[in-house]
Design an enzyme around this catalytic site. Structure first.
Site, PDB file in Angstrom:
ATOM      1  N   CYS A 265      -2.350  -0.410  51.088  1.00 47.93           N
ATOM      2  CA  CYS A 265      -2.554  -1.655  51.838  1.00 47.93           C
ATOM      3  C   CYS A 265      -1.218  -2.401  51.926  1.00 47.93           C
ATOM      4  CB  CYS A 265      -3.614  -2.507  51.142  1.00 47.93           C
ATOM      5  SG  CYS A 265      -4.224  -3.897  52.117  1.00 47.93           S
TER       6      CYS A 265
ATOM      7  N   GLU B 216       8.628  -5.886  33.732  1.00 47.54           N
ATOM      8  CA  GLU B 216       8.104  -6.955  34.588  1.00 47.54           C
ATOM      9  C   GLU B 216       9.206  -7.897  35.047  1.00 47.54           C
ATOM     10  OE1 GLU B 216       5.428  -6.779  35.962  1.00 47.54           O
ATOM     11  OE2 GLU B 216       4.182  -5.493  34.713  1.00 47.54           O
TER      12      GLU B 216
ATOM     13  N   CYS C 227      -5.031   2.668  56.168  1.00 46.77           N
ATOM     14  CA  CYS C 227      -6.445   2.367  55.940  1.00 46.77           C
ATOM     15  C   CYS C 227      -7.296   3.625  55.794  1.00 46.77           C
ATOM     16  CB  CYS C 227      -6.971   1.489  57.059  1.00 46.77           C
ATOM     17  SG  CYS C 227      -6.065  -0.073  57.225  1.00 46.77           S
TER      18      CYS C 227
ATOM     19  N   ASP D 113      -0.340 -10.494  41.774  1.00 46.74           N
ATOM     20  CA  ASP D 113       1.011 -10.430  42.333  1.00 46.74           C
ATOM     21  C   ASP D 113       0.895 -10.418  43.854  1.00 46.74           C
ATOM     22  OD1 ASP D 113       0.114  -7.921  42.994  1.00 46.74           O
ATOM     23  OD2 ASP D 113       2.015  -6.947  42.554  1.00 46.74           O
TER      24      ASP D 113
ATOM     25  N   TYR E 212       2.346 -14.775  36.860  1.00 45.94           N
ATOM     26  CA  TYR E 212       2.178 -13.329  37.010  1.00 45.94           C
ATOM     27  C   TYR E 212       2.607 -12.578  35.748  1.00 45.94           C
ATOM     28  CZ  TYR E 212       3.148  -8.527  37.777  1.00 45.94           C
ATOM     29  OH  TYR E 212       3.183  -7.186  37.585  1.00 45.94           O
TER      30      TYR E 212
ATOM     31  N   CYS F   8      -7.784   4.326  52.200  1.00 46.91           N
ATOM     32  CA  CYS F   8      -8.175   3.183  51.356  1.00 46.91           C
ATOM     33  C   CYS F   8      -9.591   3.333  50.802  1.00 46.91           C
ATOM     34  CB  CYS F   8      -8.081   1.894  52.158  1.00 46.91           C
ATOM     35  SG  CYS F   8      -8.557   0.426  51.198  1.00 46.91           S
TER      36      CYS F   8
ATOM     37  N   CYS G 275     -13.938  -3.772  53.804  1.00 52.54           N
ATOM     38  CA  CYS G 275     -12.792  -4.614  54.145  1.00 52.54           C
ATOM     39  C   CYS G 275     -13.094  -5.551  55.317  1.00 52.54           C
ATOM     40  CB  CYS G 275     -11.590  -3.745  54.486  1.00 52.54           C
ATOM     41  SG  CYS G 275     -10.110  -4.685  54.914  1.00 52.54           S
TER      42      CYS G 275
END
Length: 288
Positions: A190, A35, A197, A136, A118, A200, A206
């Site tokens: 995305c 991280e 899309c 995030d 985060y 997705c 959406c």
DNA sequence: GATACGTGGCT
DNA sequence: TAGCCAAGTAT
């Protein structure tokens, strides 16, 4: 509000990338190191550095026992070298305050150097499986589009955490997957530039799609020019010290190619102020 | 809340 | 090619 959790979970189960930190048994320390490295550095550049880092320092205590210079040098070209220094400080804090064990509570994680909203939640959720919202930049973009119908998120705020929290299933393990899936979706489908899309799993729900993809990306500040900047000068100085045999060089030999003397001095002063280098008797070195 | 902070790949 | 973008944090 549409149920985004179920389609996200199903999509993630069959589409998640096979990343090192998702391997079964990956340590909490490994998650923490990953991280830190992933803070503003792309996944593909992190992977080889993460493996080398964990081989050299398998535990927080191992890193804490080495000099900060070693951490800054090992960080190599990952960018934002202060993260290496902060990761070293966090390791010392974990050794001294948590008996060498990466803490589990968000409050304790937040108290460590270099860990913010985060990273604290990412460790608690992905390493320990606890139930918290993890937000995030990928997740913020996904939520801005799916829920608000905007092409880009607004400024980060605490409200982001509440928004994500409202989407999480009660079940701990499923909540963790939804957090990971939102990030993954933003990273591979995305995306900021050319969203896919057609691939997705939540396109049907959406708001951005329903509104015919309006461009709401106004008011975004441009990243400052890097070429010729003080940041580039800092980078050149640090790179020279990383490659020097004992991580030290005469001040005059460091970045002598920097045409702007005043810029070089500014860079050195700011690196000293940040604790990334030490200066004494005309010698520059990485911190001991 | 705005700003500083690296580095390299992609378009 | 110049600009955009990348699992943020600290001040």
């Amino acid at each position: 509000m549409p149920d985004l959790a179920a389609p996200l979970i199903a999509w993630f189960r069959s589409n998640a990338r096979d990343l090192p930190w998702r391997a079964p048994g990956f340590s909490a320390w490994g998650t923490l190191v990953s991280e830190f490295m992933l803070q503003q550095t792309p996944v593909n550049r992190v992977i080889p550095h993460l493996a080398a880092w964990l081989e050299r320092w398998p535990t927080p205590t191992a890193l804490a026992g080495d000099a900060p210079a070693a951490a800054v040098a090992q960080w190599a070209n990952l960018g934002y070298p202060r993260r290496a220094l902060w990761l070293h400080r966090a390791a010392v804090e974990i050794r001294d305050r948590h008996e060498g064990i990466v803490p589990r509570r968000v409050e304790d994680l937040l108290a460590l150097t270099g860990i913010g909203d985060y990273t604290a939640r990412a460790v608690a959720v992905f390493a320990y499986g606890d139930r918290h919202p993890v937000v995030d930049t990928n997740t913020r973009r996904v939520l801005a589009r799916a829920l608000e119908g905007r092409s880009q998120p607004g400024a980060p705020s605490k409200g982001d955490l509440a928004t994500m929290a409202a989407l999480l299933p009660e079940d701990q393990a499923e909540a963790a997957i939804v957090n990971a899936a939102a990030m993954e979706l933003g990273a591979v489908v995305c995306t900021a530039r050319a969203p896919r899309c057609e691939a997705c799993p939540i396109a049907h729900a959406c708001a951005w799609r329903a509104a015919s993809y309006p461009d709401t990306g106004d008011g975004r500040r441009r990243q400052a020019r890097y070429e010729g900047s003080d940041r580039q000068a800092r980078g050149a100085i640090l790179r020279a010290l990383r490659h020097a045999p004992t991580h030290e060089l005469p001040e005059e030999a460091v970045a002598s190619d920097l045409a702007d003397r005043a810029q070089r001095d500014r860079a050195i002063d700011s690196l000293v102020a940040d604790g990334l280098i030490e200066a004494s008797g005309g010698t520059l070195r990485l911190p001991r």
